[in-house]
Design a protein around this motif. Structure first.
Motif, short mmCIF file in Angstrom:
data_model
loop_
_atom_site.label_atom_id
_atom_site.label_comp_id
_atom_site.label_asym_id
_atom_site.label_seq_id
_atom_site.Cartn_x
_atom_site.Cartn_y
_atom_site.Cartn_z
N GLY A 169 24.27 4.99 -74.16
CA GLY A 169 22.99 5.51 -74.63
C GLY A 169 23.08 6.82 -75.36
O GLY A 169 23.12 6.88 -76.59
N ASN A 170 23.14 7.92 -74.61
CA ASN A 170 23.05 9.25 -75.19
C ASN A 170 23.95 10.19 -74.40
O ASN A 170 23.88 10.23 -73.18
CB ASN A 170 21.58 9.71 -75.13
CG ASN A 170 21.36 11.05 -75.79
OD1 ASN A 170 22.05 12.02 -75.52
ND2 ASN A 170 20.38 11.11 -76.68
N ARG A 171 24.77 10.96 -75.09
CA ARG A 171 25.70 11.87 -74.42
C ARG A 171 24.98 12.91 -73.56
O ARG A 171 25.52 13.40 -72.58
CB ARG A 171 26.56 12.60 -75.45
CG ARG A 171 27.54 11.75 -76.21
CD ARG A 171 28.30 12.60 -77.21
NE ARG A 171 29.14 11.82 -78.08
CZ ARG A 171 30.40 11.48 -77.80
NH1 ARG A 171 30.94 11.88 -76.67
NH2 ARG A 171 31.12 10.77 -78.64
N ARG A 205 17.80 0.07 -81.33
CA ARG A 205 18.20 -1.24 -81.86
C ARG A 205 18.83 -1.08 -83.25
O ARG A 205 19.87 -1.68 -83.53
CB ARG A 205 16.98 -2.16 -81.92
CG ARG A 205 17.31 -3.59 -82.36
CD ARG A 205 16.07 -4.47 -82.44
NE ARG A 205 15.36 -4.54 -81.17
CZ ARG A 205 14.72 -5.63 -80.73
NH1 ARG A 205 14.74 -6.75 -81.44
NH2 ARG A 205 14.08 -5.60 -79.60
N GLN A 206 18.18 -0.31 -84.11
CA GLN A 206 18.67 -0.15 -85.48
C GLN A 206 20.03 0.52 -85.51
O GLN A 206 20.93 0.10 -86.25
CB GLN A 206 17.66 0.65 -86.31
CG GLN A 206 18.05 0.86 -87.76
CD GLN A 206 18.16 -0.44 -88.54
OE1 GLN A 206 17.48 -1.42 -88.23
NE2 GLN A 206 19.01 -0.46 -89.56
N ARG A 207 20.20 1.57 -84.72
CA ARG A 207 21.48 2.29 -84.71
C ARG A 207 22.60 1.37 -84.19
O ARG A 207 23.70 1.34 -84.74
CB ARG A 207 21.38 3.55 -83.87
CG ARG A 207 22.66 4.38 -83.86
CD ARG A 207 22.44 5.69 -83.10
NE ARG A 207 23.66 6.45 -82.97
CZ ARG A 207 24.15 7.28 -83.88
NH1 ARG A 207 23.49 7.45 -85.02
NH2 ARG A 207 25.27 7.96 -83.67
N ALA A 208 22.32 0.63 -83.12
CA ALA A 208 23.33 -0.28 -82.57
C ALA A 208 23.67 -1.38 -83.56
O ALA A 208 24.83 -1.80 -83.66
CB ALA A 208 22.84 -0.87 -81.26
N ASN A 229 21.23 -0.60 -72.66
CA ASN A 229 19.82 -1.00 -72.59
C ASN A 229 19.61 -2.25 -73.45
O ASN A 229 20.53 -2.71 -74.15
CB ASN A 229 18.87 0.14 -72.97
CG ASN A 229 18.73 0.34 -74.47
OD1 ASN A 229 19.58 -0.05 -75.26
ND2 ASN A 229 17.63 0.97 -74.87
N ASP A 230 18.42 -2.80 -73.42
CA ASP A 230 18.17 -4.05 -74.13
C ASP A 230 18.07 -3.85 -75.63
O ASP A 230 18.50 -4.72 -76.41
CB ASP A 230 16.89 -4.72 -73.59
CG ASP A 230 15.67 -3.81 -73.60
OD1 ASP A 230 15.83 -2.57 -73.75
OD2 ASP A 230 14.55 -4.33 -73.43
N SER A 254 25.59 -8.12 -72.19
CA SER A 254 24.79 -7.59 -71.08
C SER A 254 23.62 -6.83 -71.66
O SER A 254 23.63 -6.43 -72.83
CB SER A 254 25.62 -6.65 -70.19
OG SER A 254 25.77 -5.39 -70.82
N ALA A 255 22.62 -6.62 -70.83
CA ALA A 255 21.47 -5.79 -71.23
C ALA A 255 20.84 -5.21 -69.98
O ALA A 255 21.03 -5.73 -68.87
CB ALA A 255 20.45 -6.60 -72.03
N LEU A 256 20.09 -4.14 -70.18
CA LEU A 256 19.38 -3.49 -69.08
C LEU A 256 17.95 -3.23 -69.53
O LEU A 256 17.74 -2.72 -70.63
CB LEU A 256 20.09 -2.19 -68.70
CG LEU A 256 19.58 -1.46 -67.46
CD1 LEU A 256 20.71 -0.66 -66.82
CD2 LEU A 256 18.44 -0.51 -67.82
#
Length: 358
Positions: A169-171, A205-208, A229-230, A254-256
């Motif tokens: 996610g985020n550092r 979503r866009q960054r991934a 995350n999802d 996987s997703a959360l």
């Protein structure tokens, strides 16, 4: 006589409404972000049931905006009774500083202050006595459960090395780093799985999607994708499908989280390992505050700082059931049943996703 009775009841209920316990929640997410909107929905259901006046301020993923909202709330002429906040982007210490000496109670949710931060702030009820408690989910286990399930599925009927790409996610978000620790634990248990690269998708979503467009050609033998995350899972999934590969078959994901979209993806088999449950945490925090308001200090019933085992793997049947419960008014729950009021023999709270899977 009837008129007098009516006026008495009107004044009584008007007085109660005027003195409703007020809560402000500094929501760090976007007002269009599926997880944080769902989180707010569950929290609002609890507030409505328990008699709280809830105000939710969305930070829109902008820490400076969240801090400005905290300043405005804490400088207002009429303070809320409670302020709930998340240590997103390490904003917690500044919020505590702004609230120092104010006649308001603070409660932290989802991301607790790090050990390094607490060297300066102290823990709850120490240097900041109005910071009365905290509640976080079991993020390390969430990361571990997703990874272990992915790895077990990928290892079935195969031999040799299994290549993995991970989207964290985020550092700067403690919950993200703790989920990464769960991934590392699962990797230590499954030496055949090789982590080729981990990137930070910023929950987006866009960054991934953009990151996956670069990573998938770089690692064409990727068999599993772990996403914290999802939204990031769906972004990577889009990039995979553009390469004419099938999620859940060619690459396991996987997703959360528990959005309707990701629950349906688990039912359809596009997501192979789904973990969810922490969208309920804000609602459970209000249960603690309801008891605290009534003179039952949750610190004496399980502790002032608690990690709640909310995360769990969801199979197809459970995903269907959770989708149904999300559509019910108030999620079909009586939140008073989770308080300790009128239950003298109960020593601790029982918060879990099972309440929504019955």
């Amino acid at each position: 006589m009837l008129l007098r009775l009516f006026l008495f009841l009107f004044c009584l209920f008007g007085s109660l409404a005027a003195h409703a316990t007020s809560v402000v929640f500094l929501n760090p997410g976007r007002s269009t972000e599926v997880f944080w909107v769902g989180y707010t929905r569950f929290m609002q259901a609890a507030a409505d049931d328990l008699g709280f006046e809830l105000t939710v301020l969305y930070g829109e993923r902008d820490t400076q905006r969240t801090l400005q909202q905290a300043r405005e709330t804490l400088d207002s002429e009429v303070l809320p009774d409670y302020l709930l906040f998340v240590n997103e982007e390490h904003a917690g210490p500044e919020i505590l500083r702004l609230a120092a000496g104010k006649p308001i109670k603070l409660f932290s949710v989802n991301s607790h202050l790090t050990e390094e931060q607490q060297r300066y702030t102290g823990n709850t009820r120490e240097n900041h006595p109005n910071w009365i408690g905290s509640m976080v989910p079991n993020d390390e286990e969430a990361g571990y459960l997703m990874a272990r399930e992915l790895f077990v599925q990928a290892e079935q009927g195969t031999s040799g090395e299994i290549e993995l790409i991970a989207f964290a996610g985020n550092r700067q978000t403690p919950a993200s780093r703790i989920r990464e620790a769960g991934l590392q634990r699962a990797l230590a248990e499954h030496p055949r799985v090789r982590l080729r690269q981990m990137v930070y998708g910023e929950w987006s979503r866009q960054r991934a999607y953009e990151q996956a467009q670069l990573l998938l050609p770089r690692y064409p033998q990727t068999r599993v994708i772990w996403a914290a995350n999802d939204e990031m899972a769906f972004g990577a999934m889009q990039a995979l499908e553009e390469r004419h590969k099938v999620p859940g078959k060619d690459v396991l994901f996987s997703a959360l989280n528990t959005s309707r979209e990701v629950l349906q993806a688990r039912i359809d088999g596009r997501i192979s390992a789904l973990v969810g449950g922490h969208f309920t945490l804000g609602g459970w925090a209000l249960v603690l505050l309801r008891d605290y308001e009534s003179g039952l200090d949750f610190a004496a019933h399980g502790g002032k700082d608690r990690q709640v085992l909310l995360f769990r793997l969801l199979d197809e049947k459970q995903s269907r059931r959770l989708m149904q419960r999300q559509e019910q008014k108030g999620f079909g729950l009586d939140f008073w049943k989770f308080t300790l009021q009128g239950r003298p023999g109960v020593e601790d709270y029982r918060f879990s996703l099972d309440a929504l899977l019955d």
